[in-house]
Design an enzyme around this catalytic site. Structure first.
Site, PDB file in Angstrom:
ATOM      1  N   THR A  61     -14.575  57.904   4.474  1.00 20.41           N
ATOM      2  CA  THR A  61     -13.256  58.398   4.081  1.00 20.41           C
ATOM      3  C   THR A  61     -12.953  58.223   2.593  1.00 20.41           C
ATOM      4  O   THR A  61     -12.498  59.181   1.953  1.00 20.41           O
ATOM      5  CB  THR A  61     -12.150  57.767   4.952  1.00 20.41           C
ATOM      6  OG1 THR A  61     -12.293  56.340   4.965  1.00 20.41           O
ATOM      7  CG2 THR A  61     -12.239  58.291   6.379  1.00 20.41           C
ATOM      8  N   PRO A  62     -13.169  57.044   1.968  1.00 25.14           N
ATOM      9  CA  PRO A  62     -12.911  56.979   0.527  1.00 25.14           C
ATOM     10  C   PRO A  62     -13.888  57.821  -0.272  1.00 25.14           C
ATOM     11  O   PRO A  62     -13.542  58.341  -1.340  1.00 25.14           O
ATOM     12  CB  PRO A  62     -13.052  55.490   0.193  1.00 25.14           C
ATOM     13  CG  PRO A  62     -13.862  54.922   1.302  1.00 25.14           C
ATOM     14  CD  PRO A  62     -13.537  55.720   2.513  1.00 25.14           C
TER      15      PRO A  62
ATOM     16  N   TYR B 294       4.660  32.812  -0.029  1.00 28.87           N
ATOM     17  CA  TYR B 294       3.678  31.876  -0.569  1.00 28.87           C
ATOM     18  C   TYR B 294       4.143  30.438  -0.367  1.00 28.87           C
ATOM     19  O   TYR B 294       3.325  29.527  -0.185  1.00 28.87           O
ATOM     20  CB  TYR B 294       3.425  32.157  -2.046  1.00 28.87           C
ATOM     21  CG  TYR B 294       2.536  33.358  -2.286  1.00 28.87           C
ATOM     22  CD1 TYR B 294       1.147  33.228  -2.258  1.00 28.87           C
ATOM     23  CD2 TYR B 294       3.073  34.614  -2.516  1.00 28.87           C
ATOM     24  CE1 TYR B 294       0.333  34.313  -2.471  1.00 28.87           C
ATOM     25  CE2 TYR B 294       2.265  35.715  -2.738  1.00 28.87           C
ATOM     26  CZ  TYR B 294       0.893  35.561  -2.705  1.00 28.87           C
ATOM     27  OH  TYR B 294       0.080  36.656  -2.912  1.00 28.87           O
TER      28      TYR B 294
ATOM     29  N   TYR C 189      -5.748  53.311  -0.238  1.00 31.61           N
ATOM     30  CA  TYR C 189      -5.368  53.327   1.169  1.00 31.61           C
ATOM     31  C   TYR C 189      -3.862  53.117   1.295  1.00 31.61           C
ATOM     32  O   TYR C 189      -3.187  52.724   0.340  1.00 31.61           O
ATOM     33  CB  TYR C 189      -6.107  52.235   1.952  1.00 31.61           C
ATOM     34  CG  TYR C 189      -6.011  50.861   1.336  1.00 31.61           C
ATOM     35  CD1 TYR C 189      -4.879  50.063   1.512  1.00 31.61           C
ATOM     36  CD2 TYR C 189      -7.053  50.346   0.561  1.00 31.61           C
ATOM     37  CE1 TYR C 189      -4.782  48.821   0.934  1.00 31.61           C
ATOM     38  CE2 TYR C 189      -6.965  49.096  -0.030  1.00 31.61           C
ATOM     39  CZ  TYR C 189      -5.832  48.332   0.158  1.00 31.61           C
ATOM     40  OH  TYR C 189      -5.743  47.085  -0.424  1.00 31.61           O
TER      41      TYR C 189
ATOM     42  N   GLU D  56       0.989  41.193  -7.867  1.00 31.82           N
ATOM     43  CA  GLU D  56       1.725  41.973  -6.862  1.00 31.82           C
ATOM     44  C   GLU D  56       3.034  42.496  -7.418  1.00 31.82           C
ATOM     45  O   GLU D  56       3.451  43.615  -7.089  1.00 31.82           O
ATOM     46  CB  GLU D  56       1.941  41.107  -5.618  1.00 31.82           C
ATOM     47  CG  GLU D  56       0.652  40.878  -4.844  1.00 31.82           C
ATOM     48  CD  GLU D  56       0.643  39.609  -4.017  1.00 31.82           C
ATOM     49  OE1 GLU D  56       1.744  39.117  -3.665  1.00 31.82           O
ATOM     50  OE2 GLU D  56      -0.451  39.097  -3.733  1.00 31.82           O
TER      51      GLU D  56
ATOM     52  N   HIS E  50      -2.196  42.557  -0.124  1.00 30.40           N
ATOM     53  CA  HIS E  50      -0.867  41.982   0.074  1.00 30.40           C
ATOM     54  C   HIS E  50       0.231  43.006  -0.207  1.00 30.40           C
ATOM     55  O   HIS E  50       1.216  43.107   0.536  1.00 30.40           O
ATOM     56  CB  HIS E  50      -0.675  40.767  -0.835  1.00 30.40           C
ATOM     57  CG  HIS E  50      -1.392  39.545  -0.358  1.00 30.40           C
ATOM     58  ND1 HIS E  50      -1.317  38.334  -1.011  1.00 30.40           N
ATOM     59  CD2 HIS E  50      -2.200  39.343   0.711  1.00 30.40           C
ATOM     60  CE1 HIS E  50      -2.041  37.440  -0.366  1.00 30.40           C
ATOM     61  NE2 HIS E  50      -2.588  38.027   0.677  1.00 30.40           N
TER      62      HIS E  50
ATOM     63  N   ARG F  73      -1.812  48.516   9.837  1.00 30.06           N
ATOM     64  CA  ARG F  73      -3.237  48.676   9.566  1.00 30.06           C
ATOM     65  C   ARG F  73      -3.405  49.561   8.335  1.00 30.06           C
ATOM     66  O   ARG F  73      -2.585  50.453   8.084  1.00 30.06           O
ATOM     67  CB  ARG F  73      -3.971  49.310  10.751  1.00 30.06           C
ATOM     68  CG  ARG F  73      -3.912  48.507  12.027  1.00 30.06           C
ATOM     69  CD  ARG F  73      -4.680  47.205  11.957  1.00 30.06           C
ATOM     70  NE  ARG F  73      -4.723  46.539  13.252  1.00 30.06           N
ATOM     71  CZ  ARG F  73      -3.780  45.679  13.691  1.00 30.06           C
ATOM     72  NH1 ARG F  73      -2.734  45.407  12.918  1.00 30.06           N
ATOM     73  NH2 ARG F  73      -3.886  45.122  14.869  1.00 30.06           N
TER      74      ARG F  73
END
Length: 422
Positions: free
Chosen positions: A285-286, A98, A191, A140, A88, A206
């Site tokens: 990748t990670p 929300y 990411y 968050e 999120h 993305r």
């Protein structure tokens, strides 16, 4: 924590609600987007909407959260919540959204289940929703504060410094902040969201792993073009492959993601535990980012790198993965290729400079990943990334080899359908 009365109602109704969740979430998304189409602009992945992945992931997370509240009423399922909160935060979800979701989700529940939704049932599931939403909002908020963001705004313009063709379908972009400012810190395995405007004017976001975080201030993302076939063609990956060149600018979020190697690589209290890094396809990748951090820290811990791919030319970042593993004093690697005979580099197949480390035949096996005969270190912590069927099989093999289930961590690209299927 649920009240005793609510827990009894949830336990009694969870089978019925759970069996209808896919229908409920389908109705929820259809109604919400019909009345609030602006939510598709930059926030929701319309590819996942078309495939149904998003609604299955939402249904799975709600059912899993409710089930965990019943099974362990004195505990909060922070691992589940953290994964959702990071996703999120990478999209800039805000508190008011929300409230919007609650309106349309509970409208869909009432519409699908009809008279079965008594005021008492509605109140009980409302309690579950706001327990989950409240915990996510708090998480968050902390993530945004750590990222120096206000109101969920973490977006920043980055300039493409270099484009590298890794394989026929994978490219890497090296980026630097367009404003010349400092690069925000990132943990290996995290990411960023990349937000682009599609030809029809709708923005789509993305997530792409930071496959490299150099000391020179450059960041690298590695993007696989998803071609039409078993999956719908990836509209963002196709656009990036077709259009992005050095000098262009992209909009990126701050780094997020909870499947990381803190410090020199290890969960708190497990800094010396052996590592097993397992990947398939673009899931490398990670793993490469983790290896870069371990090699940069001159880590002496034992690290076992396991990767599966269709062939050597299709293995993105192959020589980098091999070189970094070989630089570790206690590093070891094994690569599996389903088509080992297809060992020729092919066009762009050796773009990562593969003549040196990791030549064909060294630490290479044919077929799918099979851990038979591979010594898994005792007390190891494992990190997995790749297609879901691969990760399920790899996890089962690791647990059978003695890795504690709590020490197996995984990263999912896109909605967490592993959770939805659990």
């Amino acid at each position: 924590m649920l009240s005793a009365e609510t827990a009894a109602i949830i336990r009694a109704t969870l089978p019925v609600v759970g069996a209808s969740l896919d229908t409920i979430t389908e109705r929820f998304y259809a109604t919400m987007f019909a009345e609030r189409p602006e939510l598709l602009d930059g926030l929701f992945n319309r590819g996942n909407q078309r495939s149904g992945e998003q609604r299955r992931a939402l249904a799975g997370s709600i059912a899993a959260f409710a089930g965990m509240l019943l099974e362990r009423p004195d505990e909060r399922p922070d691992a589940l919540l953290a994964r959702v909160a990071h996703k999120h935060a990478a999209l800039g979800v805000t508190d008011d959204q929300y409230v919007i979701v609650h309106k349309y989700l509970f409208g869909a529940i009432a519409e699908v289940l009809g008279d079965a939704v008594t005021p008492e049932v509605a109140a009980a599931w409302d309690e579950v929703y706001w327990l989950m939403a409240g915990a996510l909002i708090a998480m968050e908020s902390r993530l945004y504060a750590a990222a120096g963001a206000s109101g969920g705004v973490t977006w920043r313009r980055w300039r493409v410094v270099e484009r590298r063709e890794e394989t026929a379908d994978v490219m890497s972009l090296l980026l630097r902040p367009a404003d010349g400012g400092p690069v925000p810190p990132a943990l290996p395995g995290q990411y960023v969201s990349v937000r682009v405007t599609m030809p029809d004017g709708v923005r789509q976001s993305r997530q792409y792993t930071l496959s490299g975080c150099g000391a020179d201030g450059l960041r690298r993302i590695t993007v696989k073009r998803v071609r039409a076939g078993e999956l719908p063609e990836g509209e963002v990956s196709t656009l990036l492959h077709a259009t992005v060149r050095p000098g262009d600018e992209l909009t990126l979020s701050a780094p997020f993601g909870d499947v990381t190697l803190p410090g020199d690589g290890g969960a708190p209290g497990r800094e010396d535990a052996p590592l097993v890094l397992v990947s398939a396809g673009i899931g490398c990748t990670p793993i490469v980012a983790m290896l870069e951090a371990l090699a940069g820290a001159r880590s002496g811990r034992r690290v076992l790198v396991l990767h599966a791919d269709t062939s050597e030319p299709a293995h993105a970042l192959r020589s980098e993965m091999a070189r970094l593993a070989d630089e570790l004093p206690a590093g070891e690697r094994v690569f599996w290729y389903e088509n080992p005979a297809d060992g020729g580099a092919g066009e762009a197949g050796r773009a990562d400079g593969a003549d040196g480390a990791g030549g064909a035949g060294e630490g290479v096996r044919a077929g799918r990943m099979d851990l038979t005969g591979v010594e898994i270190p005792e007390g190891a912590v494992a990190y997995l990334c790749g297609p879901l069927p691969f990760m399920r099989d790899a996890r089962a093999q690791l647990v059978a080899a003695g890795v504690a289930p709590r020490d197996v961590h995984y990263e999912v690209f896109g909605p967490d359908l592993w959770l939805a299927a659990a």
